[in-house]
Design a protein around this motif. Structure first.
Motif, PDB file in Angstrom:
ATOM      1  N   GLU B 612       0.826  -1.203   0.000  1.00 25.29           N
ATOM      2  CA  GLU B 612       0.000   0.000   0.000  1.00 25.29           C
ATOM      3  C   GLU B 612       0.868   1.265   0.000  1.00 25.29           C
ATOM      4  O   GLU B 612       0.583   2.229  -0.683  1.00 25.29           O
ATOM      5  N   ASN B 665      -7.820 -17.000   3.247  1.00 26.60           N
ATOM      6  CA  ASN B 665      -6.593 -17.385   3.946  1.00 26.60           C
ATOM      7  C   ASN B 665      -6.907 -18.203   5.185  1.00 26.60           C
ATOM      8  O   ASN B 665      -6.095 -18.375   6.063  1.00 26.60           O
ATOM      9  N   THR B 666      -8.142 -18.703   5.228  1.00 26.07           N
ATOM     10  CA  THR B 666      -8.477 -19.652   6.283  1.00 26.07           C
ATOM     11  C   THR B 666      -8.255 -21.046   5.715  1.00 26.07           C
ATOM     12  O   THR B 666      -8.117 -21.222   4.517  1.00 26.07           O
ATOM     13  N   THR B 667      -8.224 -22.029   6.598  1.00 18.92           N
ATOM     14  CA  THR B 667      -7.929 -23.377   6.140  1.00 18.92           C
ATOM     15  C   THR B 667      -9.070 -23.933   5.295  1.00 18.92           C
ATOM     16  O   THR B 667      -8.852 -24.612   4.314  1.00 18.92           O
ATOM     17  N   GLY B 722       1.291 -13.301   5.316  1.00 23.47           N
ATOM     18  CA  GLY B 722       0.873 -13.569   6.686  1.00 23.47           C
ATOM     19  C   GLY B 722      -0.001 -12.426   7.168  1.00 23.47           C
ATOM     20  O   GLY B 722       0.326 -11.263   6.987  1.00 23.47           O
ATOM     21  N   GLY B 723      -1.156 -12.771   7.744  1.00 19.99           N
ATOM     22  CA  GLY B 723      -2.025 -11.737   8.284  1.00 19.99           C
ATOM     23  C   GLY B 723      -2.707 -10.885   7.235  1.00 19.99           C
ATOM     24  O   GLY B 723      -3.074  -9.739   7.503  1.00 19.99           O
ATOM     25  N   ALA B 724      -2.904 -11.442   6.047  1.00 20.16           N
ATOM     26  CA  ALA B 724      -3.571 -10.678   4.992  1.00 20.16           C
ATOM     27  C   ALA B 724      -5.006 -10.340   5.398  1.00 20.16           C
ATOM     28  O   ALA B 724      -5.680 -11.131   6.028  1.00 20.16           O
ATOM     29  N   VAL B 725      -5.420  -9.135   5.032  1.00 21.98           N
ATOM     30  CA  VAL B 725      -6.806  -8.732   5.256  1.00 21.98           C
ATOM     31  C   VAL B 725      -7.510  -8.802   3.915  1.00 21.98           C
ATOM     32  O   VAL B 725      -7.139  -8.116   2.976  1.00 21.98           O
ATOM     33  N   LEU B 727     -11.048  -8.799   3.508  1.00 20.83           N
ATOM     34  CA  LEU B 727     -12.364  -8.158   3.445  1.00 20.83           C
ATOM     35  C   LEU B 727     -12.217  -6.649   3.405  1.00 20.83           C
ATOM     36  O   LEU B 727     -11.406  -6.081   4.137  1.00 20.83           O
ATOM     37  N   LEU B 728     -13.027  -6.020   2.588  1.00 26.01           N
ATOM     38  CA  LEU B 728     -13.055  -4.563   2.478  1.00 26.01           C
ATOM     39  C   LEU B 728     -11.657  -3.992   2.252  1.00 26.01           C
ATOM     40  O   LEU B 728     -11.307  -2.955   2.794  1.00 26.01           O
ATOM     41  N   PRO B 777      11.218 -10.182   0.283  1.00 21.83           N
ATOM     42  CA  PRO B 777      10.963 -11.032   1.454  1.00 21.83           C
ATOM     43  C   PRO B 777       9.505 -10.984   1.898  1.00 21.83           C
ATOM     44  O   PRO B 777       8.930 -11.990   2.319  1.00 21.83           O
ATOM     45  N   THR B 824       0.776 -25.256  10.873  1.00 12.27           N
ATOM     46  CA  THR B 824       1.866 -24.390  11.315  1.00 12.27           C
ATOM     47  C   THR B 824       1.778 -24.359  12.832  1.00 12.27           C
ATOM     48  O   THR B 824       0.727 -24.025  13.369  1.00 12.27           O
ATOM     49  N   TYR B 839       5.974 -18.254  19.065  1.00 14.66           N
ATOM     50  CA  TYR B 839       6.863 -18.089  17.921  1.00 14.66           C
ATOM     51  C   TYR B 839       6.590 -19.250  16.978  1.00 14.66           C
ATOM     52  O   TYR B 839       6.820 -20.413  17.311  1.00 14.66           O
ATOM     53  N   TYR B 840       6.059 -18.937  15.800  1.00 18.05           N
ATOM     54  CA  TYR B 840       5.593 -19.981  14.893  1.00 18.05           C
ATOM     55  C   TYR B 840       6.667 -20.521  13.972  1.00 18.05           C
ATOM     56  O   TYR B 840       7.606 -19.824  13.593  1.00 18.05           O
ATOM     57  N   ASP B 842       7.871 -22.242  10.235  1.00 21.37           N
ATOM     58  CA  ASP B 842       7.566 -21.926   8.853  1.00 21.37           C
ATOM     59  C   ASP B 842       6.204 -22.516   8.544  1.00 21.37           C
ATOM     60  O   ASP B 842       5.717 -23.402   9.247  1.00 21.37           O
TER      61      ASP B 842
END
Lengths: 379, 920
Positions: B612, B665-667, B722-725, B727-728, B777, B824, B839-840, B842
């Motif tokens: 953005e 991005n949900t399972t 990771g953490g994509a939004v 909606l809207l 990255p 994950t 701490y996740y 990969d």
């Protein structure tokens, strides 16, 4: 604002099927536990202080406190200005106070650990926080919900973070005014019946007015006191602190919240590594955890008494296992070895003293539950 | 000898008195080593004067191992049947009748012809007049000689004959029936309309008609020139259904298509279901190469593809959300279904628009002869279907509805969690078929559905799927016909919340498509069938519209600009039978996609990641203006070569292009997932698949075996930061990243289609991997290494078994195993802001525990009198018989400062359901 609370779907879904179940689960043991630096720093413009806590990651499920980084050098740098070194507290914390910080400047922290590795945060501006307009509470199915309302007439704040410290008064099961010391009974000098306990927030409470036409946060839930808590049996107080975040910081906390507080069902987003604004200087691809933020704070306190609650609210005054007994005067010499505490005199007709009530420490000394019997200043 | 004749013989035998031929005593010498009884009988018949009469289905698992030397037939058979409940009787003409369980008498009771003392005449046990009448009628039709074309004495050359095969009782077309003559061997199949066209040498022929579920039929024809012949066939009445017509057994080996799974509604009804209703998608999951991410998850993953990569067609209308109630029901009402076909590979050129598979769901046509109905009641749903002719033999209508009473159920549950919950759905179908004349037919189908739920919250979710299609089928002549189809589909959802007066909102999403196509089928000659066509689809999407709900709400209206796109395609394909062994299908599709205005498109700095903050400008495109164009060829190829000993090898290659995708991005598919058209930044996905298969029928063709291997690559697959939004998001391209996907696997299947015991076993080894190949990255996952997709489950095995105890009772067992799906997980914990955080690892580097489930069901049919008011059946099914608590999900929560992992299971105990079905 939590529009898409899919976790609720998950919960109710389980009931829908009447057969879902949740069990504790231990992930497979790892051969090498990751050892990564965690930087938790905050430059408080209101107090003029900066605190940085350096810890490291630890094994999953560990109940120990995290390993601390004690011999690092931590500096606060004002862009195009001075650099100050924070004082090592030797408990993982590094701090400095009596700072004069300007909302017009940007700041960052620099960390050099004992093994010579260097880390730096991004430059961060200090955001002003508008005052909390009101702190209110309401009774919901889940319990008492404390809510904060605020607004910024300049529409400049938009992203908010709250934290709180709650304090509540409670009592032990039995009042005690007598004390057995060195074989004799005397009047107790200290009140051990009334205590106050304090607890800080641990969850991430954030909110945004990004989608609203005005910069208004209306009744943002801060915490919920479950109906079965004993926190409001006498009087309860909560001090809510409000900070304004930059959009990047808000996204960081939002991500962190999603990744640790809101995950589970197939409908939730997949977890991912949440990396903040701290970087490894020499190896930019290595992960560093934590966040350095800066800002001014505003705060407000709220009191709730049991008497204020709606009728029918459960009054929890339950002291499981507490029983008061009587020791006769002639048996007193052996009382010292029982490790129990006297409560009040036992008389016949209020005149003839025949002995004393007694019970266990847990039931008599309110401090045994972790609180203090010193009344806080604000009470 | 066909079974029918054998049965006729048995029945006839019972009522025929015997001549007093004396039984000849033949001595037999032979040795048999593990051969099927039928082989045994044939050998004896060839050697001796004995003839065997039996029901092949009853003896299909009987194996004979015997050494005999100069023995009498009676002794031989006694040895063969020792330890079984088979009985036999040998009459005076050396006919041997074999029965199961009960003996038949080789001679009539002694007093059969003499009156009993009390003068009461012996009554026959049952009346055969009805049966005889039918047989007589059938024989009349079958022995009649039909003259086709204009009579001429010139019988040189070939002519074609075409027409419909219909069910005599209901007038419905019979799909996939084979029409063949034996000399010379020429055969064709009926298409989706029950239509066939066969070219034969002029002259006299016997046409044979065979298919699943109908009685084999024959027609005598005299072919003079091109002409028509409609054929009405009788349904195989349930009690006699133990025999499944043998012609279909060969399809897997000799058929052109590979990677095709075809199930009729009868097969699906036998399988145990979770909530008492036949579910097309759940049945598909028992087939090799089809997976889902978990119980109750919407959608299926075919050969390592995402759920949105399946083209789901319901009477040729695209279905966007195939599930009700979080995926526990599919949107297809079982009462009106006719057949379901799943194409996993070898997709022909007439299909396009999705990468992984085509799931073609077809409904029945209404009864053309009389009014009838059917329905069912299960613990959660109720359904009713009514159908009948509007104009007899010309026009029919089906009306069907299904609804839940789960709202009522929820209220019965005394739980505060559920006090404010609702969950319900309904769907309605109407299907109209009209035969204008011999050459023109009309088909109209309308589908509406709505789901609504609110789960202990103030937020109400609802979604609806609506689609309609109109088809006009026109025959130009025997060899050429066309189908013109117009369709409209719409999927939309809305979410509303009114709890907090200041934040109350509504949020809508909708996708709409209008499509038209024309398909032509040209039966050039016996060797060549050419299909060609054009199609166009207009898409319109409303990606998100948030509005304040109520006057006190200060939610800013937030409306994402609608998106438009036009996808057009032209295709041609030729099915060419090179010789009796080799058959080839070559086809190609050319698709052209235009992303159309009005729309504002952002521009980003060229050497920076798509974020953005790197936005530099935006351009506005006017209505109808083309913003981006994508196009390309999609070649399709299939090849079949028949090998000796009932086996064949097949090869296929296909390329697919997909211009509309679901962002999730949900399972699993979530109720808030949105669809997105390809645009200047999100390029269309392109998939290539090559697969090769070997098919063999063994044991007198009753065992079908197959092995298929596939390799698939996907270019420009979608993944998310990771953490994509999603909606809207006005600049959704900044949260989406491109990935490269590869999937491969081997699918093994052993199927026994006939006999009292039937079913299949499958094993699949497959992988589905993704890789990001982006320079920045922030657009890279797992450092650019291949990682397993969410639905990568390497090992999967299924067993489906049916056993018919009797004509009225049958038992089914379903066993499923698969590797747990990728996950994950946190590698460690750390403290931040006074609380423990995770701490996740990969992405997708670990797996949930393996999945295993056993289901069983017992079907009871009512009695099989053909004439009665209503037929009913009961199904008692138990889902997850062993009560294994399969992990549905693993999650970690930070609560009160500590971290705990949890395993969530749904259906963690046996779920029994009882369903009542009826038809009249």
């Amino acid at each position: 604002m939590n529009i898409f609370n899919l976790k609720r779907i998950k919960n109710a879904w389980l009931f829908l099927l009447l057969s879902g179940c949740i069990e504790p689960y231990s992930p497979p043991e790892l051969e090498n536990n990751p050892d990564i630096l965690v930087v938790d720093g905050f430059l408080d413009g209101t107090k003029g202080s900066c605190t940085v806590r350096l810890t490291r990651t630890q094994r999953l499920g560990s109940t120990e406190p995290p390993p601390i980084e004690t011999s690092a050098i931590v500096q606060l740098e004002e862009k195009d200005g001075s650099t100050l070194t924070l004082i090592n507290q030797f408990n993982g914390n590094y701090s400095i106070s009596n700072l004069v910080v300007s909302p017009l400047k940007v700041y960052r922290i620099l960390v050099r650990t004992q093994d010579g590795e260097e880390y730096a945060s991004d430059y961060t501006a200090l955001k002003n926080s508008p005052p909390i307009d009101s702190l209110t509470w309401s009774a919901t199915n889940q319990g008492i919900q404390v809510e904060a309302t605020t607004h910024d007439p300049d529409n400049a704040s938009r992203y908010y973070l709250w934290s709180f410290v709650e304090t509540w008064q409670y009592t032990s099961a039995y009042y005690s005014n007598m004390e057995f010391q060195n074989g004799t009974v005397s009047l107790r000098s200290e009140d051990i019946y009334d205590c106050w306990q304090e607890q800080s927030s641990t969850s991430i409470i954030i909110g945004s007015s990004d989608k609203l036409s005005q910069d208004v946060i209306y009744k943002q839930p801060i915490t919920v006191l479950p109906t079965n808590t004993d926190k409001y049996q006498i009087r309860y107080s909560i001090l809510v602190q409000q900070r304004v975040l930059t959009k990047e910081a808000y996204n960081f906390w939002l991500e962190l919240q999603k990744n640790t507080e809101n995950l589970g069902s197939l409908f939730d987003p997949q977890p991912s590594q949440v990396l903040g604004n701290i970087h490894y200087v020499n190896r930019p691809l290595e992960p560093v955890l934590g966040y350095f933020s800066a800002g001014f704070t505003s705060e407000k306190r709220l009191f709730i008494r049991y008497a204020d609650l709606p009728p029918g609210f459960p009054f929890i005054r339950d002291f499981p296992g507490c029983k008061e007994d009587t020791i006769l005067l002639e048996d007193l010499p052996t009382f010292g070895s029982t490790g129990k505490l006297l409560t009040t005199p036992v008389t016949i007709g209020g005149i003839i003293l025949i002995g004393y009530g007694y019970s266990t420490v847990d039931c008599v000394d309110c401090r045994s539950k972790g609180g203090t019997n010193v009344q806080p200043d604000f009470w | 000898m066909t079974l029918l004749l054998r049965l006729t013989a048995i029945l006839a035998f019972t009522f025929i008195s015997f001549n007093s031929f004396s039984q000849r005593k033949e001595l037999i010498t032979d040795s048999f080593d593990s051969i099927l009884f039928e082989e045994f009988a044939k050998r004896i018949e060839n050697k001796t004067s004995y003839n065997f009469y039996y029901n092949p289905a009853q003896v299909d698992s009987l194996v004979v191992t015997l050494k005999i030397e100069n023995e009498l037939m009676t002794d031989v058979l006694n040895r063969v049947f020792a330890g079984t409940d088979f009985r036999f009787v040998i009459d005076k003409e050396n006919n041997i009748f074999i029965t199961k369980g009960r003996e038949i008498l080789g001679a009539l009771p002694e007093d059969f012809f003499s009156k009993k003392p009390d003068g009461v005449k012996q009554q026959m046990d049952f009346d055969l007049s009805d049966y005889e009448k039918k047989e007589k009628k059938k024989n009349q039709v079958e022995s009649k000689l039909y003259s086709i074309g204009i009579k001429t004495s010139n019988l040189q050359g070939s002519a074609s004959i075409a027409g419909y095969v219909r069910n005599a009782l209901t007038g419905e077309p019979v799909i996939g029936a084979s029409i063949f003559v034996e000399n010379p061997v020429i055969g064709v199949g009926t298409d989706a309309f029950g239509y066939y066209s066969i070219t034969l040498p002029k002259g006299r022929h016997t046409l044979n008609i065979k298919s699943i579920g109908i009685k084999p039929a024959q027609r005598q024809i005299m072919l003079y020139s091109d002409g028509k012949l409609d054929i009405e066939v009788e349904e195989d009445v349930t009690p006699l259904k133990e025999v499944i017509v043998e012609s279909d057994r060969d399809v897997r080996v000799t058929g052109m298509q590979m990677g095709l799974e075809k199930l009729d509604i009868k097969t699906m009804k036998q399988m145990p279901s979770a909530l008492g209703e036949v579910d097309v998608l759940k049945v598909m999951l028992a087939l090799p190469g089809v997976q889902s991410v978990g119980e109750g998850a919407n959608g299926i993953n075919v050969r390592g593809g995402a759920t949105n990569q399946n083209l789901i067609l319901f009477n040729d209308a695209t279905v966007y959300n195939p599930s009700h109630l979080f995926g526990f029901f599919s949107t297809f009402n079982p009462d009106i279904l006719k057949s379901v076909e799943l194409y996993k590979s070898g997709i022909t050129a007439d299909y396009g628009g999705r990468l992984s598979s085509v799931l073609d769901v077809k409904t029945r046509e209404g009864n053309l002869k009389k009014f009838s109905g059917s329905g069912g009641i299960s613990p959660i749903t109720g359904r009713l279907t009514l159908e009948g002719p509007i104009i007899k033999d010309k026009t029919s209508l089906i009306l069907s509805g299904r609804s839940t009473y789960s709202d009522w159920l929820l209220r019965q549950i005394d739980s505060p969690e559920l006090k404010n919950s609702t969950a319900s759905f309904y769907d309605v179908n109407a299907i109209l078929t009209h035969q204008i004349n011999d050459k023109n037919n009309l088909y109209a189908s309308v589908y509406l559905s709505k789901d609504k739920f609110s789960l202990n919250s103030d937020t109400l979710y609802s979604y609806s799927d609506r689609n309609a299609s109109l088809k006009w089928r026109h025959s130009f002549n025997n060899k050429l016909y066309s189908v013109f189809t117009a369709g409209a589909s719409e999927y939309k959802y809305d979410i509303s919340s009114d709890n907090n007066p200041v934040n109350a909102f509504t949020l809508d999403f909708a996708v709409q498509q209008l499509n038209a196509k024309a398909d032509f089928s040209f039966f050039q000659n016996q060797k060549n069938t050419i299909t060609t066509g054009v199609s166009t689809t207009h898409y319109k999407l409303w990606p998100g519209n948030q509005q304040p709900n109520g006057s006190t709400s200060i939610i800013t209206p937030d409306v994402l600009e609608p998106e438009q796109g036009l996808e057009s395609a032209i295709y041609i394909g030729d099915n060419y039978e090179v010789n009796s062994k080799l058959s080839i299908y070559i086809g190609t599709r050319y698709s052209l996609y235009q992303y159309l205005g009005p729309k504002k498109v952002y521009q980003y700095a060229s050497n920076l990641p798509l974020e953005e903050r790197n936005t530099i400008d935006s351009t506005f495109y006017d209505k109808g203006e083309t913003i981006t164009t994508y196009h390309g060829l999609e070649p399709r190829l299939s090849l079949r070569y028949i090998l000796p000993r009932n086996s064949s090898v097949k090869l296929s290659y296909n390329r697919m292009r997909q211009y509309i995708q679901m962002l999730s991005n949900t399972t699993a598919i979530a109720p808030t997932d949105i669809w997105k058209l390809s645009d200047p930044y999100i390029r269309p996905q392109i998939g290539d698949q090559i697969s090769i298969g070997y098919y063999k029928n063994i044991g007198r063709k009753q065992y079908e075996t197959s092995a298929e291997v596939y390799y698939k690559i996907t270019q420009q697959a979608l993944d998310f930061k990771g953490g994509a939004v999603l909606l809207l998001n006005h600049q959704i391209e900044t949260d989406v990243i491109e990935a490269f996907g590869k999937a491969y696997g081997i699918e093994l299947m052993l199927k026994k289609a006939t006999g009292k015991l039937n079913g299949w076993i499958t094993y699949t080894y497959s992988r589905s991997l993704l890789q990001t190949r982006n320079p920045y990255p922030s657009e890279t996952i797992n450092g650019g290494k291949f990682f397993p997709s969410n639905y990568d489950k390497p090992h999967a095995a299924n067993f489906i078994g049916n056993y018919k105890f009797s004509r009225r009772v049958n038992f089914s067992l379903n066993v499923t195993y698969s590797t747990g799906r990728p996950l994950t997980i946190p590698l460690g914990q750390y403290e931040l802001n006074g609380s423990k955080r995770l701490y996740y690892s990969d992405r997708n580097q670990f797996r949930i525990p393996d999945y295993f489930r056993v289901d069983a069901s017992l079907n009871f049919e009512g009695n099989h009198k053909i004439k009665k008011l209503a037929h009913s059946s009961w199904t008692l099914a138990v889902y997850n018989l062993t009560g294994r608590d399969n992990a549905y999900s693993i999650f970690f929560e930070s609560k009160d400062g500590t971290i705990q992992g949890y395993k969530l299971s749904v259906f963690a105990q046996p779920i029994p359901t009882l369903t009542y079905n009826f038809r009249f």
